[in-house]
Every structure is written in C-alpha cells, then in structure tokens.
Design a protein around this motif. Sequence first.
Motif, PDB file in Angstrom:
ATOM      1  N   SER A  23      51.591  -8.102 127.066  1.00 25.81           N
ATOM      2  CA  SER A  23      52.607  -7.605 127.997  1.00 25.81           C
ATOM      3  C   SER A  23      51.972  -6.862 129.164  1.00 25.81           C
ATOM      4  O   SER A  23      52.483  -6.900 130.292  1.00 25.81           O
ATOM      5  CB  SER A  23      53.603  -6.698 127.271  1.00 25.81           C
ATOM      6  OG  SER A  23      52.980  -5.511 126.811  1.00 25.81           O
ATOM      7  N   LEU A  24      50.847  -6.211 128.922  1.00 24.33           N
ATOM      8  CA  LEU A  24      50.139  -5.515 129.998  1.00 24.33           C
ATOM      9  C   LEU A  24      49.589  -6.491 131.032  1.00 24.33           C
ATOM     10  O   LEU A  24      49.331  -6.105 132.176  1.00 24.33           O
ATOM     11  CB  LEU A  24      48.996  -4.670 129.416  1.00 24.33           C
ATOM     12  CG  LEU A  24      49.408  -3.408 128.665  1.00 24.33           C
ATOM     13  CD1 LEU A  24      48.203  -2.791 127.950  1.00 24.33           C
ATOM     14  CD2 LEU A  24      50.024  -2.391 129.611  1.00 24.33           C
ATOM     15  N   SER A  25      49.403  -7.746 130.629  1.00 16.26           N
ATOM     16  CA  SER A  25      48.909  -8.774 131.550  1.00 16.26           C
ATOM     17  C   SER A  25      50.041  -9.646 132.101  1.00 16.26           C
ATOM     18  O   SER A  25      49.787 -10.710 132.676  1.00 16.26           O
ATOM     19  CB  SER A  25      47.866  -9.653 130.848  1.00 16.26           C
ATOM     20  OG  SER A  25      46.717  -8.899 130.522  1.00 16.26           O
ATOM     21  N   GLY A  26      51.270  -9.227 131.905  1.00 15.81           N
ATOM     22  CA  GLY A  26      52.395  -9.914 132.516  1.00 15.81           C
ATOM     23  C   GLY A  26      53.006 -11.038 131.715  1.00 15.81           C
ATOM     24  O   GLY A  26      53.876 -11.757 132.219  1.00 15.81           O
ATOM     25  N   PHE A  27      52.601 -11.230 130.455  1.00 17.41           N
ATOM     26  CA  PHE A  27      53.194 -12.271 129.621  1.00 17.41           C
ATOM     27  C   PHE A  27      54.585 -11.834 129.149  1.00 17.41           C
ATOM     28  O   PHE A  27      54.805 -10.662 128.840  1.00 17.41           O
ATOM     29  CB  PHE A  27      52.319 -12.557 128.400  1.00 17.41           C
ATOM     30  CG  PHE A  27      51.065 -13.321 128.700  1.00 17.41           C
ATOM     31  CD1 PHE A  27      51.011 -14.689 128.487  1.00 17.41           C
ATOM     32  CD2 PHE A  27      49.946 -12.681 129.201  1.00 17.41           C
ATOM     33  CE1 PHE A  27      49.857 -15.412 128.756  1.00 17.41           C
ATOM     34  CE2 PHE A  27      48.779 -13.380 129.472  1.00 17.41           C
ATOM     35  CZ  PHE A  27      48.735 -14.746 129.258  1.00 17.41           C
TER      36      PHE A  27
END
Length: 371
Positions: A23-27
């Motif tokens: 989630s931190l990488s935008g997934f």
Amino acid sequence: MKIYDVIIIGGGLAGLTSAIDLSLSGFEVLVIEKDEYPKHKVCGEYVSNEVLPYLKRLGIDIEKTNADQIDRLTLSNRNGKSVNVKLPLGGFGMSRYALDYLLYEKAKSNGVKFQFDTVTDVEFENEKFCIKTNRKELYSELAIGSFGKRSTLDKKLERDFIQYKTPWIGIKAHYRSDDFPSGEVQLHNFEGGYCGLSKTETGAVNFCYLTHYDSFKKEGSVENFNTHILKKNPELKSFLDNSEIIFDKHIAISQVSFQNKSAVENHMLMAGDSAGLIHPLCGNGMAMAIHSAKLLSEEIKAFRKHKNRNQLEENYSKIWKQTFRKRLTFGSLFQRLLLQPKLTNIGMLAVSKSPYLLKKMIQQTHGKPIS
C-alpha cells in the motif's frame, strides 16, 4: 468488474505486513480474513529483533509499544538442568492479539481494504484470479496466500504437505506470574515436546508448547497433561505452581505440519507459514513471516515494471529458498536433538561448558537485521 492489484488471503503477520508494504507503493490491496481483530492465536509470541528496521520503515515502531525487550535465553532439559545465555541479537515479546491489531490499524490507515469472510476457492484464468468467498466473488491481478499453517484451501490446491497427517499439537495460554523475569525467553524440554515462556506487552507470560498428539490424548485434558507430563520438569512445575492462568481456557491447534511447502501454488504467492514453517523452539517463526512479506513485496513491485508472471514466481521461489532453507534445516535438526533425552543431556553439558556454542546454534536459525 472490480479488479484489485493484490488480494491477500489471510490477515496474519505475513498478510498484514505485505498489505502495508504494498500500500505504501500505491497498490490497491484487499485482505480477506475470516476473524475480526483483535484475537489470540497459538503462537510463541517472541519476535527476533532482525525485523525492527524493516517494521520501522513501514511506520511501525515497536520501541514505542510496551513490548518486553528480550535479551536472554534460558534452556532446560527434562530434569530441569538449565543454561542461561545472552541472545546474539535479542528480540521482543508481544502477543499476537496486540501485534496483529497494530498492523491491522496501520494497514487500514494506509487505505488497505478488509473483508471478514471465509475463502472457499481460488481460480486463476486469463491472467487474473477469481477468489470465491461465502458471500461473493472477488478479482485481482495477483493473489497472496497467507492463511497459516494448515487450511481447507491447502486441500483445494492439493498441496503435497496436506496429504500427510502430522502428530503435532500446539497449546497456549497467558499466565499471571509475579516471579517470571522480564527480558528473558525460556525454553523447557519435557517428554515428547518443549514449552516456551516469555512476557508480553501486558506483563502476562505467554505459555506455549508443542507436543505429540498421542501422548497428549492419553492424559485426556490440558490440565492433566500439564500436571502429569510438564511438571516432571522442575522449571515448568515451578512456573505452573506459582502462576495463574488468565485465559478462560487454553487454546489449541492440531495437525501442525513441518513438511516442505512450495512458495508458489497455482500462481498464488505464498507467505508466512503458508510458505514454510520453522520449528517453534527456534523462536523465529514470527520474524520469518514478516521477512517473507518483505521479500514478496519487493518481487511484486518489480513485477509492476516487467509484467512477467513467470519471472515473478521464479524469482520469489528462489529468494525464499535462499533466505530460509538453511534456517528450516537447522530448526528440524534442533528439534530432533531436543526430543532425544540422551542427546539433549549431552548438548546441555556442552553448552553449559561453552555458552558460545549455544549462541552459534541460535544464529543458525535467525537472520541478520533486515531494512
């Protein structure tokens, strides 16, 4: 039709950590978990400090919690003869009740979606997953299996290890003890198994043991087994006689399997205990679950660029084996040693004369700090 980037089946340590990292990488991530948080699980609840830098990078600072900071190990044989050594890296004691909830709250704040439901089947077709639950069908480009030691999904996937029955049963409860020292994890041997003790964030002592089901069944109940088998070890007798159970009753898990598992099944990427389980006596299963989430997340981020599913699966399987196979091998060896009284006594004599030897043994089942 809604298609998530990643659906994670199982919201334990590996599943939650993967969700936070991705989630931190935008997934766009969905976690499907059958039980709502917080909840207790059968677990040793000691975590190697190797995961602290990685967790901190994810925004989870264990040092700001009340986790017990552990730097010593006491090991005893069946007769209660013990040796105490300083742990090479150390760890922390935190209940799954608290740690899973901490990760869950962090994942939610990052935008991870949760559905509390039971997955009944997983299908892969036309480069996407269809994940069926009791209530609906969900779709994703990638799927992570993080559903624990043993699941009905393992049967659906016809995984090799699920074909074999295993005699191991795990028992756990929290106890109140005025005498148990902070900063220490204890491992006590008894006939047919071993028991771990360590403090958690509440000050309660986690009491968790693994034993053969046949010997457990003969006693008829946890209370009888504790009295007639565990108390033969003077260290465990002292603890049980001077402590009070906090749980309404002990909780248990059966059919605990240490068979080899594949890191990828029908294109689903396995993490945590679903990919491989180290013997609990090594005190490293929770750290391995978190570490496996890091490895998997890194490969998924790379997949976003190269979009080659075969490469993703091959890379993850390879890095998982490189990282954990040695630990699992040594863990299996140490378990066999502890279950042989004569070998245990010889080993205790050796490490009592040379505590450095025990430290080296511990290092074989633990990793270096991960960032």
